[in-house]
Design an enzyme around this catalytic site. Structure first.
Site, PDB file in Angstrom:
ATOM      1  NE  ARG A 150      -3.515  -2.164   2.908  1.00 43.47           N
ATOM      2  CZ  ARG A 150      -3.280  -3.260   3.619  1.00 43.47           C
ATOM      3  NH1 ARG A 150      -2.115  -3.414   4.235  1.00 43.47           N
ATOM      4  NH2 ARG A 150      -4.208  -4.203   3.736  1.00 43.47           N
ATOM      5  CG  HIS A 246      -4.511   0.509  -4.074  1.00 43.03           C
ATOM      6  ND1 HIS A 246      -3.965   0.559  -2.799  1.00 43.03           N
ATOM      7  CD2 HIS A 246      -5.452  -0.473  -4.033  1.00 43.03           C
ATOM      8  CE1 HIS A 246      -4.565  -0.341  -2.039  1.00 43.03           C
ATOM      9  NE2 HIS A 246      -5.461  -0.982  -2.764  1.00 43.03           N
ATOM     10  NE  ARG A 249      -2.795  -3.587  -1.259  1.00 45.37           N
ATOM     11  CZ  ARG A 249      -2.371  -4.365  -0.261  1.00 45.37           C
ATOM     12  NH1 ARG A 249      -1.077  -4.615  -0.137  1.00 45.37           N
ATOM     13  NH2 ARG A 249      -3.234  -4.899   0.584  1.00 45.37           N
ATOM     14  CG  HIS A 272      -6.194  -8.597   1.375  1.00 43.93           C
ATOM     15  ND1 HIS A 272      -6.335  -9.030   0.073  1.00 43.93           N
ATOM     16  CD2 HIS A 272      -6.024  -7.250   1.284  1.00 43.93           C
ATOM     17  CE1 HIS A 272      -6.262  -8.008  -0.761  1.00 43.93           C
ATOM     18  NE2 HIS A 272      -6.071  -6.920  -0.045  1.00 43.93           N
TER      19      HIS A 272
END
Length: 301
Positions: A150, A246, A249, A272
């Site tokens: 991130r 992002h 990512r 996550h």
């Protein structure tokens, strides 16, 4: 009127930080949601404390903001306010949540934008390595893509978090949760080049000695600066997609999945909490899923 809300907002911020371990950015977002409601009450000359506000008032507020913001933003405001009033119930300030019956707008699941490896190579090739920030920018983009970070994790990355001998970097993610992410030899090489050839010449400010990526004044970079660097590079190569940190990512996760990585491993690398969040990548490339079916299902043999 606003003062009657401020002390509760301040206590809520402390609760989010200490009890829930949320990041500064998350706390700021929650605060903005409550302040939007405060602003609405002021504009409507409604004098009411957070302990007495009723469902009809917040319902009208949500109706008003729905005219100006998209469903995703509206859903976030509703979620933020629900959390605030749940906190007031938790602390015995209220017995009910005025947001209880307010429905969140239905959202279509947005598939993440991704870049091809060719796009990523072009973006990195567009970096001017003769500039003072060139080596740093190349190392940052390689780290974003190579480790799936991130943007907040990239800007707070510490030199003491680099465990190159073991092939890992330690990442502090949402809620101060830490994870170890593998780092390739290529990404390590570009970080070392930046450290030895660029970073050593910066006037490093007190308190930033351990921060890996620094601005020209020797301080931690802002998230906004990373967005600007990436958008400028996209413009330089005339990329037709709207991209952000992002996007790298998303590309990291998608390319791993396309090349045969399992979802559980991708989940651990992305940090996550739930596999459900990672499963969005299963929707990205259906061609890949067809190939997997043909290759591995016994009925296809």
């Amino acid at each position: 009127m606003k003062s009657s809300w401020q002390s509760y907002i301040k206590n809520f911020q402390s609760y989010l930080k200490i009890e829930r371990g949320l990041s500064k950015n998350s706390i700021e977002n929650y605060t903005l949601d409550i302040e939007k409601l405060c602003k609405y009450l002021e504009e409507q000359s409604i004098e009411i404390s957070p302990l007495k506000i009723k469902e009809e008032t917040v319902q009208q507020f949500i109706y008003e903001i729905s005219k100006d913001v998209n469903p995703r933003s509206q859903a976030r405001v509703i979620s933020g306010l629900k959390s605030f009033f749940n906190y007031l119930i938790f602390e015995d300030y209220r017995t009910d949540n005025p947001m209880e019956l307010i429905e969140t707008p239905r959202l279509g699941r947005k598939l993440p934008d991704t870049l091809s490896l060719e796009d990523i190579d072009k973006l990195i090739a567009a970096i001017d390595l003769s500039s003072n920030e060139g080596e740093r920018n190349r190392a940052m983009l390689e780290t974003l893509y190579g480790c799936g970070l991130r943007v907040s994790e990239l800007v707070t990355l510490k030199i003491s978090d680099l465990f190159f001998a073991e092939g890992f970097v330690k990442i502090t993610g949402k809620g101060n949760k830490q994870r170890f992410v593998p780092i390739s030899g290529l990404t390590q090489k570009y970080i070392e080049m930046y450290r030895k050839e660029s970073r050593v010449h910066l006037p490093i400010q007190k308190g930033h000695e351990d921060t890996l990526f620094l601005n020209r004044r020797g301080k931690q970079l802002t998230r906004a600066m990373i967005f600007t660097i990436i958008r400028n590079l996209a413009a330089a190569i005339q990329l037709k997609k709207t991209i952000s940190p992002h996007t790298f990512r998303h590309s990291f996760a998608t390319h791993l999945l396309e090349n045969g990585a399992d979802l559980r491993s991708i989940q651990l690398m992305l940090g996550h909490e739930s596999i459900t969040t990672t499963e969005i990548y299963m929707h990205v490339d259906r061609k890949h899923l067809n190939q997997v079916m043909k290759a591995y299902h016994p009925r296809n043999n």
